[in-house]
Design a protein around this motif. Sequence first.
Motif, PDB file in Angstrom:
ATOM      1  N   VAL A  77      51.096 106.934  76.109  1.00  0.00           N
ATOM      2  CA  VAL A  77      51.370 106.725  77.539  1.00  0.00           C
ATOM      3  C   VAL A  77      50.125 106.195  78.246  1.00  0.00           C
ATOM      4  O   VAL A  77      50.204 105.252  79.059  1.00  0.00           O
ATOM      5  N   MET A  78      48.970 106.763  77.936  1.00  0.00           N
ATOM      6  CA  MET A  78      47.731 106.326  78.570  1.00  0.00           C
ATOM      7  C   MET A  78      47.388 104.890  78.183  1.00  0.00           C
ATOM      8  O   MET A  78      46.939 104.102  79.025  1.00  0.00           O
ATOM      9  N   TYR A  79      47.617 104.549  76.917  1.00  0.00           N
ATOM     10  CA  TYR A  79      47.341 103.181  76.465  1.00  0.00           C
ATOM     11  C   TYR A  79      48.236 102.184  77.194  1.00  0.00           C
ATOM     12  O   TYR A  79      47.780 101.103  77.606  1.00  0.00           O
ATOM     13  N   ALA A  80      49.522 102.534  77.356  1.00  0.00           N
ATOM     14  CA  ALA A  80      50.453 101.644  78.050  1.00  0.00           C
ATOM     15  C   ALA A  80      50.008 101.414  79.495  1.00  0.00           C
ATOM     16  O   ALA A  80      50.099 100.295  80.025  1.00  0.00           O
ATOM     17  N   ARG A 106      46.935  99.170  79.409  1.00  0.00           N
ATOM     18  CA  ARG A 106      47.297  97.825  78.946  1.00  0.00           C
ATOM     19  C   ARG A 106      48.082  97.031  79.994  1.00  0.00           C
ATOM     20  O   ARG A 106      47.799  95.848  80.217  1.00  0.00           O
ATOM     21  N   TYR A 107      49.039  97.694  80.671  1.00  0.00           N
ATOM     22  CA  TYR A 107      49.973  96.958  81.504  1.00  0.00           C
ATOM     23  C   TYR A 107      49.873  97.252  83.002  1.00  0.00           C
ATOM     24  O   TYR A 107      50.262  96.419  83.822  1.00  0.00           O
ATOM     25  N   ILE A 108      49.398  98.425  83.388  1.00  0.00           N
ATOM     26  CA  ILE A 108      49.381  98.788  84.809  1.00  0.00           C
ATOM     27  C   ILE A 108      47.967  98.717  85.397  1.00  0.00           C
ATOM     28  O   ILE A 108      47.759  98.161  86.479  1.00  0.00           O
ATOM     29  N   PHE A 109      46.994  99.295  84.684  1.00  0.00           N
ATOM     30  CA  PHE A 109      45.611  99.303  85.172  1.00  0.00           C
ATOM     31  C   PHE A 109      44.675  98.656  84.160  1.00  0.00           C
ATOM     32  O   PHE A 109      43.727  99.293  83.677  1.00  0.00           O
ATOM     33  N   PRO A 110      44.882  97.394  83.822  1.00  0.00           N
ATOM     34  CA  PRO A 110      43.994  96.751  82.844  1.00  0.00           C
ATOM     35  C   PRO A 110      42.601  96.527  83.425  1.00  0.00           C
ATOM     36  O   PRO A 110      42.450  96.272  84.626  1.00  0.00           O
TER      37      PRO A 110
END
Length: 319
Positions: free
Chosen positions: A253-256, A259-263
Amino acid sequence: QALLQFFGVLGLGFRYKFVLDYKNKGVIKIIKLMIPRSLDLAIDQINWIIQTAIASNLSSGSLASYYYANNLKNVPVVLFGAAMSTAFFPNLVRAANSKDKSKLPSAIVRDLSLLMFLVIPSAFIAFVMRGYIVRILFGFADQATADTLGWLAGSIVAQSLFFMVARFFYALEDTKTPLFVSLGTIAFNVAISIPLSKMYGVAGLGLALSVSGFTELTILLVILKFKMGDYGTRSIIKSALKITTASAAMAGVMYAMVRYIFPLQINETGFLKLAPDFTLICIIGFVVYVLATRSLRVPEVSTVTRIVKHRLRRIIHRG
């Protein structure tokens, strides 16, 4: 420190009389146990010297990257591994000296499981959030430091658990076995550090430390089983698998989110700019971890919750 402790025991009614008795059996026993333990402490420094020597022969900036990454790795190791193993040691000694032979195996399972509950998710967070951590705490974007921290994540678990497992041996009045295993691990660490550093640069040193750390831990656990028989190996493995599964769900979840919300953007650095996103990601990850551990029926989540509630009540009561 010693002086403050001395005043403390005086308050408890202790009266000291200066006696120099080198033939005292208790003193001799302590010295025999203390020498291997003291040497084992020095081995960590030897290992550090060897790794920094290897890092100094790599590309420019590698030594600084390894230094920063290692300091970050040491935070959860000291906070959880060193602190908890020290706090639990008196109970381990009492369990080892008890006539009830089931007390020590129970203490081993309980203490290792509780430590894993804290250090395994810490390692996953260090791996997934390594870019954020480096940029927030040091104020610069350095990929080598972040990658090294990522590979050092495994050693967070290995080194923390080593502190605890070594104390199982100390409780059994065996300080030599951890020393000999640590000496062998140094040679193994050097043997894999050189080729891995050539393949992956300074990050390879982090990988080498993680691999050698888990190797050292596994050897000690196997020796412990030969020394005292089954101490709850199946329960420990079951607990480790559940905690790792929950930590992996949290990390996913943290990686997602990273990667996608707070890059991370190229020029983004500093506490004020990145701390809000980092905090939000960690809070959501923490919620996922708690929910996952509860759904997997990990008993340590109830233990930690109970300890936290107890501490909060004491703080509120004092206030």
